[in-house]
Design an enzyme around this catalytic site. Structure first.
Site, mmCIF file in Angstrom:
data_model
loop_
_atom_site.group_PDB
_atom_site.id
_atom_site.type_symbol
_atom_site.label_atom_id
_atom_site.label_comp_id
_atom_site.label_asym_id
_atom_site.label_seq_id
_atom_site.Cartn_x
_atom_site.Cartn_y
_atom_site.Cartn_z
ATOM 1 N N LYS A 126 64.114 -26.853 97.209
ATOM 2 C CA LYS A 126 63.411 -27.118 98.019
ATOM 3 C C LYS A 126 63.943 -26.404 99.396
ATOM 4 O O LYS A 126 63.373 -26.312 100.463
ATOM 5 C CB LYS A 126 63.363 -28.816 98.994
ATOM 6 C CG LYS A 126 63.002 -28.786 97.843
ATOM 7 C CD LYS A 126 62.001 -29.078 96.615
ATOM 8 C CE LYS A 126 60.236 -29.198 97.261
ATOM 9 N NZ LYS A 126 59.695 -28.862 96.453
ATOM 10 N N THR A 127 64.620 -25.142 99.086
ATOM 11 C CA THR A 127 65.001 -23.693 99.843
ATOM 12 C C THR A 127 63.993 -22.306 100.099
ATOM 13 O O THR A 127 64.208 -21.871 100.473
ATOM 14 C CB THR A 127 66.374 -23.968 99.840
ATOM 15 O OG1 THR A 127 66.476 -23.582 98.387
ATOM 16 C CG2 THR A 127 67.205 -24.861 99.628
ATOM 17 N N GLY A 128 63.054 -22.950 98.842
ATOM 18 C CA GLY A 128 62.202 -21.488 98.835
ATOM 19 C C GLY A 128 62.675 -21.017 97.589
ATOM 20 O O GLY A 128 62.244 -19.481 98.238
ATOM 21 N N THR A 130 61.490 -20.684 94.486
ATOM 22 C CA THR A 130 59.900 -20.286 93.602
ATOM 23 C C THR A 130 59.494 -18.749 94.377
ATOM 24 O O THR A 130 59.197 -18.654 93.821
ATOM 25 C CB THR A 130 58.924 -21.803 93.624
ATOM 26 O OG1 THR A 130 59.536 -22.953 93.752
ATOM 27 C CG2 THR A 130 58.097 -21.400 92.434
ATOM 28 N N SER A 224 61.732 -32.728 102.546
ATOM 29 C CA SER A 224 60.970 -31.814 101.918
ATOM 30 C C SER A 224 61.045 -32.829 100.537
ATOM 31 O O SER A 224 59.964 -32.597 99.299
ATOM 32 C CB SER A 224 61.084 -29.955 101.669
ATOM 33 O OG SER A 224 60.816 -29.679 100.493
ATOM 34 N N LYS A 345 53.832 -26.251 96.490
ATOM 35 C CA LYS A 345 54.906 -25.395 97.390
ATOM 36 C C LYS A 345 54.195 -25.372 99.214
ATOM 37 O O LYS A 345 53.175 -24.104 98.846
ATOM 38 C CB LYS A 345 55.131 -23.631 96.980
ATOM 39 C CG LYS A 345 55.949 -23.872 95.273
ATOM 40 C CD LYS A 345 57.210 -24.796 95.331
ATOM 41 C CE LYS A 345 57.122 -25.800 93.601
ATOM 42 N NZ LYS A 345 58.651 -26.221 92.827
ATOM 43 N N GLY A 346 54.790 -25.700 99.694
ATOM 44 C CA GLY A 346 53.980 -25.076 100.873
ATOM 45 C C GLY A 346 53.108 -26.927 101.224
ATOM 46 O O GLY A 346 52.508 -26.204 101.550
ATOM 47 N N LYS A 348 51.203 -30.187 103.165
ATOM 48 C CA LYS A 348 51.591 -30.227 104.219
ATOM 49 C C LYS A 348 52.054 -31.801 104.104
ATOM 50 O O LYS A 348 51.110 -32.793 103.746
ATOM 51 C CB LYS A 348 49.524 -30.305 104.095
ATOM 52 C CG LYS A 348 49.331 -28.578 104.181
ATOM 53 C CD LYS A 348 48.428 -27.610 105.425
ATOM 54 C CE LYS A 348 48.546 -26.706 104.873
ATOM 55 N NZ LYS A 348 49.575 -25.319 104.713
ATOM 56 N N TYR A 349 52.170 -32.144 104.698
ATOM 57 C CA TYR A 349 52.909 -33.179 105.499
ATOM 58 C C TYR A 349 53.758 -33.877 107.009
ATOM 59 O O TYR A 349 53.460 -32.428 107.545
ATOM 60 C CB TYR A 349 54.301 -33.925 104.688
ATOM 61 C CG TYR A 349 55.243 -32.884 104.374
ATOM 62 C CD1 TYR A 349 56.217 -32.497 105.374
ATOM 63 C CD2 TYR A 349 55.555 -31.465 103.150
ATOM 64 C CE1 TYR A 349 57.470 -31.624 105.513
ATOM 65 C CE2 TYR A 349 56.921 -31.489 102.729
ATOM 66 C CZ TYR A 349 57.217 -31.154 104.271
ATOM 67 O OH TYR A 349 58.223 -30.211 104.246
HETATM 68 N N1 LIG Z 1 55.588 -18.236 99.951
HETATM 69 C C1 LIG Z 1 56.615 -19.478 99.924
HETATM 70 N N2 LIG Z 1 55.370 -19.836 99.537
HETATM 71 C C2 LIG Z 1 55.380 -20.976 99.990
HETATM 72 N N3 LIG Z 1 56.452 -21.600 100.263
HETATM 73 C C3 LIG Z 1 58.102 -20.740 100.348
HETATM 74 C C4 LIG Z 1 57.398 -19.994 100.681
HETATM 75 N N4 LIG Z 1 58.877 -19.531 101.524
HETATM 76 C C5 LIG Z 1 59.334 -20.495 101.531
HETATM 77 N N5 LIG Z 1 58.870 -21.898 101.410
HETATM 78 C C6 LIG Z 1 59.784 -23.002 100.858
HETATM 79 O O1 LIG Z 1 59.417 -23.592 99.724
HETATM 80 C C7 LIG Z 1 60.231 -24.467 100.021
HETATM 81 C C8 LIG Z 1 60.042 -25.203 98.141
HETATM 82 O O2 LIG Z 1 61.235 -24.909 97.313
HETATM 83 P P1 LIG Z 1 61.283 -24.464 96.322
HETATM 84 O O3 LIG Z 1 60.353 -23.129 95.552
HETATM 85 O O4 LIG Z 1 63.112 -24.256 95.779
HETATM 86 O O5 LIG Z 1 60.958 -25.656 95.716
HETATM 87 S S1 LIG Z 1 61.630 -26.804 94.275
HETATM 88 O O6 LIG Z 1 63.204 -26.568 93.780
HETATM 89 O O7 LIG Z 1 61.518 -25.500 92.579
HETATM 90 O O8 LIG Z 1 60.386 -27.527 93.697
HETATM 91 C C9 LIG Z 1 57.784 -25.471 100.205
HETATM 92 O O9 LIG Z 1 58.536 -26.154 101.013
HETATM 93 P P2 LIG Z 1 57.823 -27.432 101.730
HETATM 94 O O10 LIG Z 1 57.236 -27.195 102.974
HETATM 95 O O11 LIG Z 1 58.503 -29.108 102.008
HETATM 96 O O12 LIG Z 1 56.925 -27.771 100.519
HETATM 97 C C10 LIG Z 1 58.236 -23.831 101.564
HETATM 98 O O13 LIG Z 1 58.930 -24.073 102.614
#
Ligand SMILES: Nc1ncnc2c1ncn2[C@@H]1O[C@H](COP(=O)(O)OS(=O)(=O)O)[C@@H](OP(=O)(O)O)[C@H]1O
Length: 411
Positions: A126-128, A130, A224, A345-346, A348-349
């Protein structure tokens, strides 16, 4: 001509003498060691026939030339006895077969150790991770592993029972690089970061690998993650509020305690980073500010390319664009279209409630202080979120020192 022949014969004799010395050393060690174990660790070492051949001849040698009496047991009992004597060896630790010339020489010709990652994105979740993964594979010389049926883009080798499937299993996930010096293979498994066994195992197999980790405010990460569990309909996450999860005490039901653990433990950044630093030197570790990756990915990717030493330089400023609908940076495709990460990813909550935020700031306070010391030691700047958390911790400590409200200090 005669001289050359003599020199050749002398070299031949020297090789024979060296072989004899080697055999002598083996015989000596057999006499001295209380227990000698002969085994082949990898399924493909000479198809195991070499191991059996050596073992049979060794047994014959001992019977013929020593007074030793040989005992054996059925395989399972023998294994049990062995691991009772050497409990620390109960779990295998795979090392790189190519680090030892003797292993390399007898390894199957089709195998290559270049089919292993040069770097790893280890998380935490959840730190980004992906987004980082997507940006990395945009680079023409960077490739990741093939997807797994069960865990998609993540192999999750070092932190799960997959580890016991062995190196061959792991290598099959990677393409054979077309050019070893320019191709950069990597894998991202976000659960590696907090895993107790991963740094040791990874360093045994990939001692030269570079390790990338992303950090965001651990409170936001926990929130997250909780939202992620709810979206995946985890029964405990659906049943309990975020505050109930993070503040559950020892008397709470086991499923709630388990959820709490998985939610909070990855955020103990200092503890986990110290573990990685026990096995990898600091110059192989890159700690990326996840907030910066989210706000200014091109800058992070530029620094990352330098850290990895990957060439040619890939211009992420041109390759990425901010997608207002998604609210995040995405890959820019031809015709101005964008390729963004999926809905998961990203998400809405609603924002985190203030009670939970205050609770988590207190919960992570000591770890955040330790993290700031660690970053200082490594000569790295503190991310903005860490500075804010340290500021909060400072204000709280001042409040704690101040006299209770309504009381006047008597001079
Ligand atoms: N470019 C881009 N697009 C989409 N999301 C982005 C991006 N950069 C950072 N993030 C943040 O990445 C969060 C998801 O983290 P992970 O990919 O590490 O999650 S996971 O562990 O693989 O499930 C996801 O968390 P949430 O906002 O809670 O969904 C995003 O805040």
């Amino acid at each position: 001509m005669v001289k050359e022949h003599a020199a050749l014969r002398e070299r031949e004799r020297e090789r024979e003498r060296e072989k004899e010395r080697e055999r002598e050393r083996e015989r000596d060690s057999l006499k001295k060691e209380k227990i000698s174990i002969f085994m082949t660790h990898l399924s493909n070492y000479g198809n195991d026939r070499l191991g059996l051949y050596t073992f049979t001849n060794l047994a014959n040698f001992l019977k013929c030339w020593t007074n030793l009496r040989l005992h054996t047991l059925p395989p399972l009992q023998l294994a049990h006895k062995y691991f009772t004597l050497f409990p620390e060896q109960r779990h295998p630790l795979w090392q790189n077969p190519c680090d030892d010339k003797r292993h390399k020489d007898i390894w199957s010709k089709e195998k290559t150790c270049d089919r292993l990652p040069k770097f790893m994105v280890v998380g935490p979740q959840k730190t980004g991770t992906t987004a980082l993964y997507l940006f990395l594979i945009m680079h023409p010389f960077i490739s990741s592993n093939f997807p797994s049926v069960k865990t998609f883009e993540e192999v999750q080798f070092f932190n799960t029972n997959n580890y016991h499937k062995g190196i061959d299993w792991y290598m099959e996930f990677f393409p054979v690089p077309s050019n070893v010096s320019t191709d950069f293979l990597f894998e991202k498994s976000a659960n590696y970061f907090p895993s107790e066994e991963t740094p040791k195992r990874a360093a045994a197999l990939l001692p030269k690998a570079k390790i990338l980790t992303l950090l965001i405010n651990p409170s936001d990460r926990a929130y997250s993650w909780y939202q992620h569990q709810r979206a995946h309909e985890d029964p405990a996450a659906l049943q309990f509020s975020f505050y109930e999860v993070i503040s559950a005490d020892q008397l709470a039901p086991p499923e709630l305690r388990s959820l709490q653990n998985r939610c909070l433990v990855p955020g103990l950044y200092a503890t986990h980073l110290e573990r990685w630093l026990t096995y990898y030197p600091p110059n192989q570790l890159m700690i990326i500010d996840g907030q910066q990756l989210r706000n200014d990915p091109a800058k992070v990717m530029d620094e990352l390319q330098k850290f990895l030493g990957v060439t040619p330089y890939y211009n992420y400023s041109q390759a990425l664009t901010f997608d207002p609908q998604k609210g995040f940076w995405c890959q820019l495709l031809e015709g101005g279209r964008t390729k963004c990460l999926g809905k998961s990813k990203g998400r809405k909550y609603p924002p985190m409630d203030s009670e939970s935020r205050a609770f988590l700031s207190r919960f992570y306070r000591d770890q955040n202080i330790e993290l700031s010391k660690l970053l200082h030691r490594l000569g790295q700047p503190l991310p903005a979120w860490l500075r804010e958390e340290l500021q909060k911790a400072y204000v709280c400590s001042q409040v704690a020192l101040a006299p209770p409200t309504g009381l006047q200090l008597v001079g």
